[in-house]
Design an enzyme around this catalytic site. Structure first.
Site, PDB file in Angstrom:
ATOM      1  N   PHE A  48      -2.722  -4.659  -3.594  1.00 22.61           N
ATOM      2  CA  PHE A  48      -1.914  -4.975  -2.299  1.00 22.61           C
ATOM      3  C   PHE A  48      -3.107  -4.582  -1.309  1.00 22.61           C
ATOM      4  O   PHE A  48      -3.707  -3.655  -1.364  1.00 22.61           O
ATOM      5  CB  PHE A  48      -0.756  -3.926  -2.096  1.00 22.61           C
ATOM      6  CG  PHE A  48       0.444  -4.548  -1.514  1.00 22.61           C
ATOM      7  CD1 PHE A  48       1.412  -5.293  -1.878  1.00 22.61           C
ATOM      8  CD2 PHE A  48       0.241  -4.593  -0.149  1.00 22.61           C
ATOM      9  CE1 PHE A  48       2.448  -6.099  -1.283  1.00 22.61           C
ATOM     10  CE2 PHE A  48       1.463  -5.011   0.787  1.00 22.61           C
ATOM     11  CZ  PHE A  48       2.261  -5.561   0.100  1.00 22.61           C
ATOM     12  N   ALA A 102       0.215   0.388  -4.243  1.00 24.15           N
ATOM     13  CA  ALA A 102       0.028   1.808  -4.376  1.00 24.15           C
ATOM     14  C   ALA A 102       1.217   2.451  -5.103  1.00 24.15           C
ATOM     15  O   ALA A 102       1.132   3.518  -5.618  1.00 24.15           O
ATOM     16  CB  ALA A 102       0.131   2.290  -2.885  1.00 24.15           C
ATOM     17  N   GLU A 149       2.378   1.749  -7.877  1.00 21.94           N
ATOM     18  CA  GLU A 149       1.926   1.824  -9.291  1.00 21.94           C
ATOM     19  C   GLU A 149       0.915   2.621  -9.779  1.00 21.94           C
ATOM     20  O   GLU A 149       0.596   2.571 -11.083  1.00 21.94           O
ATOM     21  CB  GLU A 149       1.684   0.662 -10.086  1.00 21.94           C
ATOM     22  CG  GLU A 149       2.837  -0.635  -9.995  1.00 21.94           C
ATOM     23  CD  GLU A 149       3.460  -1.038  -8.862  1.00 21.94           C
ATOM     24  OE1 GLU A 149       2.761  -1.459  -7.822  1.00 21.94           O
ATOM     25  OE2 GLU A 149       4.775  -1.232  -8.715  1.00 21.94           O
ATOM     26  N   VAL A 194      -1.227   1.672   2.308  1.00 26.92           N
ATOM     27  CA  VAL A 194       0.114   1.276   2.635  1.00 26.92           C
ATOM     28  C   VAL A 194       0.117   1.266   4.040  1.00 26.92           C
ATOM     29  O   VAL A 194      -0.247   2.247   5.081  1.00 26.92           O
ATOM     30  CB  VAL A 194       1.008   2.369   2.255  1.00 26.92           C
ATOM     31  CG1 VAL A 194       2.441   1.999   2.302  1.00 26.92           C
ATOM     32  CG2 VAL A 194       0.747   2.832   0.737  1.00 26.92           C
ATOM     33  N   ILE A 195       0.638   0.181   4.714  1.00 25.27           N
ATOM     34  CA  ILE A 195       0.454  -0.131   6.022  1.00 25.27           C
ATOM     35  C   ILE A 195       2.077  -0.044   6.717  1.00 25.27           C
ATOM     36  O   ILE A 195       2.686  -1.034   5.999  1.00 25.27           O
ATOM     37  CB  ILE A 195      -0.191  -1.265   6.502  1.00 25.27           C
ATOM     38  CG1 ILE A 195      -1.853  -1.006   5.974  1.00 25.27           C
ATOM     39  CG2 ILE A 195      -0.155  -1.645   7.963  1.00 25.27           C
ATOM     40  CD1 ILE A 195      -2.418  -2.381   5.891  1.00 25.27           C
ATOM     41  N   THR A 232       5.719  -3.301   6.306  1.00 26.44           N
ATOM     42  CA  THR A 232       6.615  -2.977   5.013  1.00 26.44           C
ATOM     43  C   THR A 232       7.847  -2.234   5.721  1.00 26.44           C
ATOM     44  O   THR A 232       7.607  -1.261   6.408  1.00 26.44           O
ATOM     45  CB  THR A 232       6.060  -2.751   3.777  1.00 26.44           C
ATOM     46  OG1 THR A 232       7.277  -2.428   3.121  1.00 26.44           O
ATOM     47  CG2 THR A 232       5.237  -1.381   4.121  1.00 26.44           C
ATOM     48  N   HIS A 251       9.740  -0.591   3.435  1.00 27.88           N
ATOM     49  CA  HIS A 251      10.049   0.305   2.689  1.00 27.88           C
ATOM     50  C   HIS A 251       8.595   1.059   2.543  1.00 27.88           C
ATOM     51  O   HIS A 251       8.503   1.780   1.471  1.00 27.88           O
ATOM     52  CB  HIS A 251      10.502  -0.282   1.202  1.00 27.88           C
ATOM     53  CG  HIS A 251       9.618  -1.208   0.487  1.00 27.88           C
ATOM     54  ND1 HIS A 251       9.567  -2.324   0.738  1.00 27.88           N
ATOM     55  CD2 HIS A 251       8.826  -1.200  -0.494  1.00 27.88           C
ATOM     56  CE1 HIS A 251       8.953  -3.060   0.059  1.00 27.88           C
ATOM     57  NE2 HIS A 251       8.173  -2.203  -0.749  1.00 27.88           N
ATOM     58  N   PHE A 292      -7.147  11.373  -3.409  1.00 25.71           N
ATOM     59  CA  PHE A 292      -6.129  10.625  -2.718  1.00 25.71           C
ATOM     60  C   PHE A 292      -6.775   9.760  -1.796  1.00 25.71           C
ATOM     61  O   PHE A 292      -7.189  10.387  -0.517  1.00 25.71           O
ATOM     62  CB  PHE A 292      -5.136  11.639  -2.049  1.00 25.71           C
ATOM     63  CG  PHE A 292      -3.790  10.955  -1.507  1.00 25.71           C
ATOM     64  CD1 PHE A 292      -3.107  10.053  -2.306  1.00 25.71           C
ATOM     65  CD2 PHE A 292      -3.688  11.054  -0.350  1.00 25.71           C
ATOM     66  CE1 PHE A 292      -1.951   9.803  -1.731  1.00 25.71           C
ATOM     67  CE2 PHE A 292      -2.666  10.157   0.459  1.00 25.71           C
ATOM     68  CZ  PHE A 292      -1.736   9.521  -0.399  1.00 25.71           C
ATOM     69  N   ARG A 350     -10.375   2.780   9.193  1.00 19.10           N
ATOM     70  CA  ARG A 350     -10.700   4.017   7.948  1.00 19.10           C
ATOM     71  C   ARG A 350     -11.040   3.361   6.645  1.00 19.10           C
ATOM     72  O   ARG A 350     -11.275   4.405   5.672  1.00 19.10           O
ATOM     73  CB  ARG A 350      -9.291   4.631   7.746  1.00 19.10           C
ATOM     74  CG  ARG A 350      -8.867   5.425   9.058  1.00 19.10           C
ATOM     75  CD  ARG A 350      -7.470   5.954   8.887  1.00 19.10           C
ATOM     76  NE  ARG A 350      -6.934   6.597  10.266  1.00 19.10           N
ATOM     77  CZ  ARG A 350      -7.090   6.198  11.356  1.00 19.10           C
ATOM     78  NH1 ARG A 350      -7.243   4.923  11.685  1.00 19.10           N
ATOM     79  NH2 ARG A 350      -6.766   7.008  12.463  1.00 19.10           N
TER      80      ARG A 350
HETATM   81  N1  INI Z   1       2.051  -1.756  -1.738  1.00 20.22           N
HETATM   82  C1  INI Z   1       0.582  -1.215  -1.014  1.00 20.22           C
HETATM   83  O1  INI Z   1       0.086  -0.837  -1.958  1.00 20.22           O
HETATM   84  N2  INI Z   1       0.706  -1.414   0.133  1.00 20.22           N
HETATM   85  C2  INI Z   1       1.666  -1.709   0.807  1.00 20.22           C
HETATM   86  O2  INI Z   1       1.562  -1.713   2.276  1.00 20.22           O
HETATM   87  C3  INI Z   1       2.712  -2.244   0.310  1.00 20.22           C
HETATM   88  N3  INI Z   1       3.949  -2.874   1.050  1.00 20.22           N
HETATM   89  O3  INI Z   1       3.707  -3.037   2.140  1.00 20.22           O
HETATM   90  O4  INI Z   1       4.941  -2.919   0.460  1.00 20.22           O
HETATM   91  C4  INI Z   1       3.113  -2.189  -1.315  1.00 20.22           C
HETATM   92  N4  INI Z   1       4.143  -2.699  -1.892  1.00 20.22           N
HETATM   93  C5  INI Z   1       3.975  -2.880  -3.131  1.00 20.22           C
HETATM   94  C6  INI Z   1       4.384  -1.700  -3.854  1.00 20.22           C
HETATM   95  O5  INI Z   1       3.085  -0.827  -4.018  1.00 20.22           O
HETATM   96  C7  INI Z   1       4.633  -2.401  -5.202  1.00 20.22           C
HETATM   97  O6  INI Z   1       3.477  -2.826  -5.813  1.00 20.22           O
HETATM   98  C8  INI Z   1       5.993  -3.074  -5.588  1.00 20.22           C
HETATM   99  O7  INI Z   1       7.105  -2.430  -4.905  1.00 20.22           O
HETATM  100  C9  INI Z   1       6.219  -3.512  -6.801  1.00 20.22           C
HETATM  101  O8  INI Z   1       6.635  -2.116  -7.629  1.00 20.22           O
END
Ligand code: INI
Length: 163
Positions: free
Chosen positions: A30, A64, A66, A89-90, A94, A96, A121, A135
C-alpha cells in the site's frame, strides 16, 4: 571516587560491519511508491554496513495492517537477527487511519516483545501524502534508512548484552 569511565557501557557501535548478519524487511505494498523509496534507503544502509544481499529477505504484505503478523512469524523462525518494517499510513487517504496505524504500531511492538528479536518501526504515519514523500527520502530524511540504522544499533546492543 567512582569513575564513570570504569562502568561497562553498552551502546551500538557505528564502526562495525555485519557480514554474517541476516535480516528481514517486511514491506507493505500500500502506498508502494513511498515504501519503495524507504526500501531503497534501508538497503543502502545495509549495503554500507556490510550486510550481504543473500542475507536479506524481503517479505511483502498488502498493507501496514498485515505487517505485524508477517514480522511475528519471521521473528519466530529465529533465522533473522533483526527485522525492519516499512509502510506508509496516510490520514488523508483513509477514514480508518487510526485503526490501521495503531494496529501496525501495537502489533509490531508486540511481535518484538513476544520474540525478543529487534524489530524497528519504519512505518510512516502522516497527515498528507506530501509529508510522507518528504520523509521517504526527499527533504526530511528517509524513515526507511533510519529504521535500518536503528536495527543495526539494536542488533549490536543485544549482542553485547548477551556477551
Ligand atoms: N494500508 C497502508 O499501509 N497504508 C494506508 O494508508 C492504508 N489506508 O489508507 O487504508 C492501508 N490500508 C490497508 C490495510 O493496511 C490493510 O491492508 C487492509 O485493511 C486489509 O486488511
Amino acid at each position: 571516587m567512582n569513575n564513570i569511565n570504569n562502568i561497562r557501557k553498552i551502546e551500538g557501535r557505528l564502526n562495525r560491519n555485519y557480514p554474517q548478519t541476516k535480516v528481514a524487511i517486511v514491506a507493505a505494498r500500500f502506498n508502494g511508491a513511498i515504501v519503495e523509496n524507504m526500501l531503497k534507503g534501508a538497503l543502502d544502509i545495509f549495503a554500507r554496513s556490510g550486510i550481504e544481499l543473500k542475507n536479506i529477505d524481503l517479505i511483502q504484505v498488502p498493507g501496514a495492517f498485515e505487517i505485524p503478523l508477517a514480522a511475528l512469524q519471521a521473528a519466530k523462525t529465529r533465522k533473522y537477527q533483526g527485522i525492519v518494517t516499512l509502510g506508509a499510513v496516510i490520514r488523508g487517504a483513509t477514514a480508518h487511519f487510526e485503526y490501521v496505524a495503531s494496529g501496525a504500531t501495537n502489533g509490531i511492538m508486540s511481535a518484538m516483545q513476544q520474540t525478543g528479536v529487534p524489530i524497528t518501526f519504519g512505518v510512516l504515519t502522516t497527515e498528507t501524502l506530501e509529508q510522507a514523500i518528504e520523509r521517504a527520502g526527499s527533504t526530511v530524511g528517509n524513515k526507511g534508512a533510519e529504521a535500518a540504522m536503528a536495527l543495526l544499533e539494536m542488533i549490536d546492543v543485544l549482542e553485547q548484552i548477551h556477551e
